[in-house]
Design an enzyme around this catalytic site. Structure first.
Site, short mmCIF file in Angstrom:
data_model
loop_
_atom_site.label_atom_id
_atom_site.label_comp_id
_atom_site.label_asym_id
_atom_site.label_seq_id
_atom_site.Cartn_x
_atom_site.Cartn_y
_atom_site.Cartn_z
N CYS A 1 33.03 7.59 17.05
CA CYS A 1 32.28 8.41 17.95
C CYS A 1 31.93 7.95 19.21
CB CYS A 1 30.94 8.37 17.05
SG CYS A 1 30.05 9.92 17.25
N GLU B 1 33.93 5.64 8.44
CA GLU B 1 33.47 4.57 7.71
C GLU B 1 32.46 4.95 6.43
OE1 GLU B 1 32.44 5.42 10.65
OE2 GLU B 1 30.55 4.82 11.16
N HIS C 1 32.65 9.88 11.63
CA HIS C 1 32.42 8.55 11.27
C HIS C 1 33.22 8.16 9.63
CE1 HIS C 1 28.99 7.40 13.56
NE2 HIS C 1 28.91 8.68 13.91
N ILE D 1 0.90 -1.42 0.18
CA ILE D 1 0.17 0.01 0.04
C ILE D 1 0.99 1.34 0.10
CG2 ILE D 1 -1.51 1.30 1.34
CD1 ILE D 1 -2.74 -1.40 2.18
N1 GLN Z 1 25.86 9.05 21.56
C1 GLN Z 1 26.88 9.82 21.33
C2 GLN Z 1 26.66 11.28 20.98
O1 GLN Z 1 25.55 11.73 20.55
C3 GLN Z 1 27.84 9.12 20.03
C4 GLN Z 1 26.96 8.89 18.77
C5 GLN Z 1 27.59 8.12 17.82
O2 GLN Z 1 28.32 7.16 18.19
N2 GLN Z 1 27.30 8.35 16.35
O3 GLN Z 1 27.51 11.99 20.90
#
Ligand code: GLN
Length: 537
Positions: free
Chosen positions: A383, A511, A509, A151
């Protein structure tokens, strides 16, 4: 006739057949024949973006340079074609309705009843065409999420039907289906494909090319049967057989001439056959890697490996670059404690602590960082992973008892990780983190400087909390340095321990930026360090 050609990829019979990989593979083939291509994903859910979805629901949330929180398929697009995507490459039903409702409130439709057709479909069509109009690509490949018959996807299918009529000769529909194998009778079955194409036809769309996902080779008879029942030529019935790695798919699609079919149907020059030399060299290294390393990936969403998709793919790229197979040991942070830790990391050559949110599993991650630091095991914190390394160092080296991030404990005596000033007044959760690409100044002489080989890098962020600069001096004099900082805000983006063989934590990040052609230097260097760790054991 529009110069930009629009290719729509729909799916039938079952979800998870790999529309994203087929779209990315086709893009790769067209790109290597000299055409400019972009890929876009339409997602039928009502969330404005997947940023507010639990990774268990939807896998990883992928972040673009311009700070869009998007579907993980965009990661495949970038990894395959090595071109950054943007806000415009991921559309959700939530975004479409939000725009239409905002317009309605502004009075843009004054006097009219606002309806799915034409208002919602017009907005969808507009967002599909933006990529062609603005960036003048030769091809826009649009992958339609979900399965034909759902849907939720009906307005998208309807928008495609209308666009086909509005742009004669400039668009094409590729429909991906499944040909199941019935082991009891030893047969491949085409009926689900026939039914799925009928469903598309009921919605006014005749597919031009069918891609059939199968576990076994399709015979000529089967291809003929599908062609006859589904109104396509036999050369437009393309086999997509199961393979060991997604990175083989472009080569298989090339053998099946998917790109040639597309070009011929759109009356475009076929140009020379793509050489794909770099791609083949990568595959060769990946498939013939003689060395292996074991890396522990410590996280909390480890039951669904799609939650860490980009990290796993970065390991594949960095592994190939080191001619090494990276074996990932998935470690649930909640299982890491003083009793279990030595056994968990016994044969491990490197530890990566994954990104994440919330306090669940945090103490296990902190212990893992300590174990890596004390045992000279290569450590890569991403992070939240970096934040854990900082907390660990504060508690065990600086003697800040109960140091923590204010994300975990509001009134911790030592908030070594704290909410950014700009975040303190924010109440809404959707799209409000520090998102997207920011520059980072890399300290000369540091390990990251050696790794990146440049003084400024741009990396993508997705977080609310930061290293608390009040404590920076104490960290640096005790052996954990800030080797990367934001040039404007002085926020700490990278930490490292120079006395350790390889101990790096990054607030961003990396990655998201690793691709087949450009494996990320930090991952490449980390795997090299893991190899060294193995040979020293
Ligand atoms: N929780 C953590 C922050 O907000 C790390 C976030 C994450 O690993 N992307 O800073």
């Amino acid at each position: 006739m529009s110069k930009t050609k629009y290719i729509f990829v729909t799916g039938g019979v079952s979800s998870s057949l790999g529309k994203g990989i087929i779209s990315a593979s086709l893009a790769k083939l067209l790109q290597s024949r000299g055409y400019s291509v972009t890929i876009q994903k339409l997602d039928p859910y009502i969330n404005v973006d997947p940023g507010t979805l639990n990774p268990y629901e939807h896998g990883e949330c992928y972040v673009t340079d311009d700070g869009a929180e998007t579907d993980l398929d965009l990661g495949h697009y970038e990894r395959f074609i090595n071109i950054p995507t943007s806000q415009a490459n991921n559309i959700t039903t939530g975004k479409v309705y939000q725009t239409v409702i905002e317009k309605e409130r502004r009075g843009d439709y004054l006097g009219k009843t606002v309806q799915v057709i034409p208002h919602i479909t017009d907005e969808i069509k507009h967002r599909i065409k933006i990529l062609g109009n603005k960036f003048k690509h030769d091809f826009v490949i649009t992958e339609i999420g979900g399965t034909v018959g759902d849907i939720e996807s009906l307005p998208y299918i309807e928008a495609v039907r209308q666009l086909r009529w509005e742009m004669p000769g400039s668009s094409l529909v590729i429909h991906l289906t499944l040909v199941p194998f019935l082991s009891a009778s030893g047969e491949l079955k085409t009926k689900p494909t026939q039914h799925s194409v009928k469903l598309l036809l009921e919605n006014g769309i005749q597919p031009d090319i069918l891609v059939l996902r199968t576990e076994h080779n399709l015979t000529k008879e089967i291809r003929e049967k599908v062609a006859r029942f589904c109104n396509v030529g036999i050369e437009s019935v393309i086999q997509s057989i199961d393979v060991k790695t997604i990175y083989e798919v472009p080569l298989l699609m090339s053998e099946e001439k998917l790109d040639v079919q597309v070009l011929e149907k759109l009356k475009l020059e076929v140009k020379e056959k793509p050489a794909l030399n770099e791609w083949k060299a990568f595959l060769n290294k990946m498939q013939n890697a003689k060395k292996t390393v074991s890396v522990a990936l410590v996280g909390k969403y480890i039951d669904l490996q799609d939650s860490y998709k980009s990290i796993v793919e970065s390991f594949v790229h960095a592994g190939a670059s080191n001619e090494t197979k990276v074996q990932v040991k998935w470690v649930d942070a909640e299982n890491v404690n003083n009793q279990s830790i030595a056994a968990i990391f016994k044969d491990i050559n490197g530890i990566l602590i994954a990104p994440g949110f919330g306090h669940r599993g945090i103490e296990g991650k902190i212990l893992a960082a300590q174990y890596a630091r004390e045992n000279q095991i290569p450590f890569f914190g991403i992070c939240l992973g970096m934040q854990c390394a900082v907390i660990e160092f504060a508690r065990n080296i600086l003697g800040y008892e109960n140091a923590n991030s204010t994300e975990m404990i509001d009134n911790t005596p030592y908030p070594v990780i704290d909410l950014m000033e700009a975040q303190k007044s924010i109440i809404e959760m959707g799209g409000t983190m520090r998102l997207g690409s920011y520059p980072c100044k890399v300290k000369k002489g540091s390990l990251v400087h050696q790794t990146y080989k440049t003084g400024v890098v741009n990396e993508r962020h997705r977080h609310r909390y930061e290293f608390n600069n009040t404590y920076l001096n104490d960290f640096e004099t005790h052996g954990m340095i800030a080797s990367g900082v934001n040039p404007e805000s002085e926020l700490v983006e990278i930490i490292e321990i120079p006395a350790h063989p390889w101990f790096i934590g990054v607030q961003f990040h990396p990655e998201y930026k690793s691709t087949v052609v450009n494996p990320h230097p930090l991952f490449v260097s980390f795997i090299k360090a893991c190899l060294l760790n193995k040979s020293n054991k």
